[in-house]
Design an enzyme around this catalytic site. Structure first.
Site, short mmCIF file in Angstrom:
data_model
loop_
_atom_site.label_atom_id
_atom_site.label_comp_id
_atom_site.label_asym_id
_atom_site.label_seq_id
_atom_site.Cartn_x
_atom_site.Cartn_y
_atom_site.Cartn_z
CG HIS A 78 -2.26 0.75 1.07
ND1 HIS A 78 -2.29 1.93 1.59
CD2 HIS A 78 -2.94 0.92 0.24
CE1 HIS A 78 -3.22 2.50 2.07
NE2 HIS A 78 -3.49 1.93 0.91
CE LYS A 106 -1.45 4.79 -1.43
NZ LYS A 106 -1.97 4.25 -0.25
CG ASP A 164 17.46 14.09 -9.94
OD1 ASP A 164 17.30 12.72 -10.81
OD2 ASP A 164 17.26 15.16 -10.86
CG HIS A 210 -7.85 8.74 -0.44
ND1 HIS A 210 -6.08 8.02 -0.46
CD2 HIS A 210 -7.72 6.91 -0.71
CE1 HIS A 210 -6.12 7.24 -0.61
NE2 HIS A 210 -6.89 6.37 -0.79
CE LYS A 252 -4.47 6.76 3.08
NZ LYS A 252 -6.14 5.99 2.68
CG ASP A 275 0.23 16.89 22.70
OD1 ASP A 275 -1.49 16.94 23.34
OD2 ASP A 275 1.00 16.27 24.14
#
Length: 513
Positions: free
Chosen positions: A167, A169, A174, A409, A411, A416
């Site tokens: 999952h 991403k 470079d 979508h 996450k 604090d």
């Protein structure tokens, strides 16, 4: 009786024959490769270069168009390498444009490594194999299905592994600039659809964290579960590369006047990036990622899991906790933890999808049974409305038609107003125990305050607040705190949709969600 027994035996033999003959190819010919040195001269790297030893710079990518423009601009600016790792790689406008830019970079000598989870690549396999013919392009599929023709049958013989996916991403140019967050490659993630859109969040990063991200990429790229697409599908020839190159070029030319490409051209983000006008927030940070062995390990084996280390590093909030998770199943342990924080005086806010907004009804079925206990325990629970995005887009100066709805979508979570996590991990059993995930924990008051401001000032416009109808039972109500409307059942949903979720909730599948 004999006939039924014969049918059952015949079906079993047929399934065994189809699935049993399928095996993954040998890995003997697969050569490892690695990221270039982070000290390799790079024009774009120098443009955003660091004078902050030991720190990393971060910039949030909230707007979908900007998030896509950033990727295209960085591909165009790459001089040496582009490393791309995604769970979903849809055959849609944005993905075709993205791929065309990758191929153009390869044509000018940039090495492109494209690592994709195999779950959703059945329709793209031929095109990916054709791309891999290019000497500067490598494509690998992670955790592939051995049977390429009857992929779903693989779940019968090896469900425990094939149901667990990569999952992650990650997008690295470079070895100097790194983007991670919630977005896959597809239209809904980059504001390219009028009818639906994901509210998502990425962070663009420079500095010390980038080589760490490259190490993570290399770990997955060279793992025993990563296979070159041509090894799985069979070799493609030069003609297939010529054909896919022509197809991509024609698509880009034909879409020059499209509404979305016009939005890309109008984005000021490219000039800001290239002119060194992006103000990175330079802070200490920690990159977290699951080891790819996670998908092969027993669920009870946590040595490859990043979540224990992440939660230990974050610690417990003392004043405030904000959790944003589109797929949220806290289970009993998580529910008790969040409500225990409230008892200690912590202001705990959770934002997730409403039933009307979610794209995965099964997850909502797993989540809904914890709502009453969370609210009773003092957690401020909000559910995103499937807001009409047309007015929002037009207000931002975009040209749109039709109706458009939002689904959460992103996450992220912050404690604090001091540290913020942005990544791919949902707070549900699938992310925590089954799939591989990644993300970055940033010690940033600026980014934490950015999220807190949105929750305090903007969220009531886009979400319903969930409360108990009375303290003595589990019945819920949904409040629109802007219009003062109250709903006694899940807003903007049909009785059939609610029945479906109720029915799904009867099955013991929570650990798979």
């Amino acid at each position: 009786m004999i006939i039924n027994s014969f049918k059952a035996t015949f079906c079993a033999v047929l399934i065994f024959t189809i699935t049993g003959c399928a095996q993954l190819p040998s890995r003997e010919s697969i050569q490892p490769s690695y990221a270039i040195s982070a000290d390799t001269p790079s024009t774009i790297g120098e443009a955003v270069g660091s004078n902050h030893p030991g720190l990393s710079g971060f910039y949030p990518l909230v707007d979908g168009v900007d998030a896509f423009v950033a990727r295209l601009a960085l591909i165009d600016s790459a001089e040496h390498t582009i490393d791309v790792q995604y769970y979903l790689y849809h055959r849609q406008q944005t993905t075709i444009l993205f791929t065309a830019f990758l191929l153009k970079a390869a044509e000018r000598g940039v090495r492109v490594r494209l690592l994709l989870d195999d779950l959703s690549q059945a329709d793209s396999e031929l095109d990916l194999a054709a791309l891999a013919v290019h000497p500067n392009v490598e494509v690998r599929l992670f955790n592939p299905f051995p049977n390429r023709r009857f992929r779903a049958l693989g779940f019968i013989t090896n469900y425990s592994q094939l149901s667990r996916r990569m999952h992650n991403k990650s997008f690295i140019v470079d070895n100097r600039i790194f983007i991670t967050g919630g977005r896959n490659i597809g239209n809904a993630y980059f504001s390219a659809e009028d009818h639906s859109e994901f509210i998502d969040l990425d962070v663009m990063s420079v500095g010390d964290i980038v080589p760490e991200a490259s190490d993570a990429f290399d770990l997955y790229w060279n793992h025993t579960l990563s296979y070159p697409v041509q090894n799985l599908h069979g070799e493609r020839d030069e003609q297939s590369l010529i054909e896919i190159t022509k197809t991509l070029e024609n698509y880009v030319a034909d879409n020059q006047q499209s509404n979305y490409v016009e939005q890309l051209r109008e984005s000021a983000f490219v000039n800001r990036l290239l002119n060194d006008e992006i103000e990175f927030d330079w802070q200490e940070s920690t990159l977290f990622y699951d080891h790819p062995d996670k998908v092969m390990n027993d669920v009870d084996e946590k040595s490859a899991n990043m979540s224990p280390s992440l939660f230990k590093k974050m610690g417990e909030p003392k004043r405030k906790a904000i959790i944003v998770s589109p797929y949220f199943i806290p289970r009993e342990q998580g529910t008790q933890l969040l409500t225990s924080w409230v008892k200690k005086g912590v202001d705990v806010t959770v934002l997730t999808n409403s039933l009307a907004a979610t794209d995965v009804s099964a997850v909502h079925a797993g989540y809904k049974k914890y709502r009453a206990d969370l609210v009773r325990g003092g957690v401020k629970l909000w559910e995103l409305k499937p807001s009409d995005l047309v007015a929002i887009k037009r207000k931002a100066g975009r040209k749109v038609t039709g109706s458009s709805q939002a689904s959460l979508h992103a996450k992220t979570m912050t404690f604090d107003d001091e540290k913020i996590f942005v990544g791919t991990m949902n707070l549900d059993p699938r992310s925590l125990d089954l799939n591989t995930e990644m993300g970055v924990l940033i010690d940033s008051e600026k980014l934490s305050s950015f999220l807190a401001h949105w929750v305090d000032k903007k969220m009531p416009e886009y979400a319903w607040k969930v409360e108990l109808k009375s303290p003595d039972d589990d019945e819920l109500i949904w409040l629109d705190t802007i219009s003062n409307q109250q709903f006694d059942e899940e807003p903007q949903t049909s009785s059939w949709r609610r029945f479906q979720v109720w029915f799904i909730s009867l099955f013991p599948i929570e650990d798979e969600l």
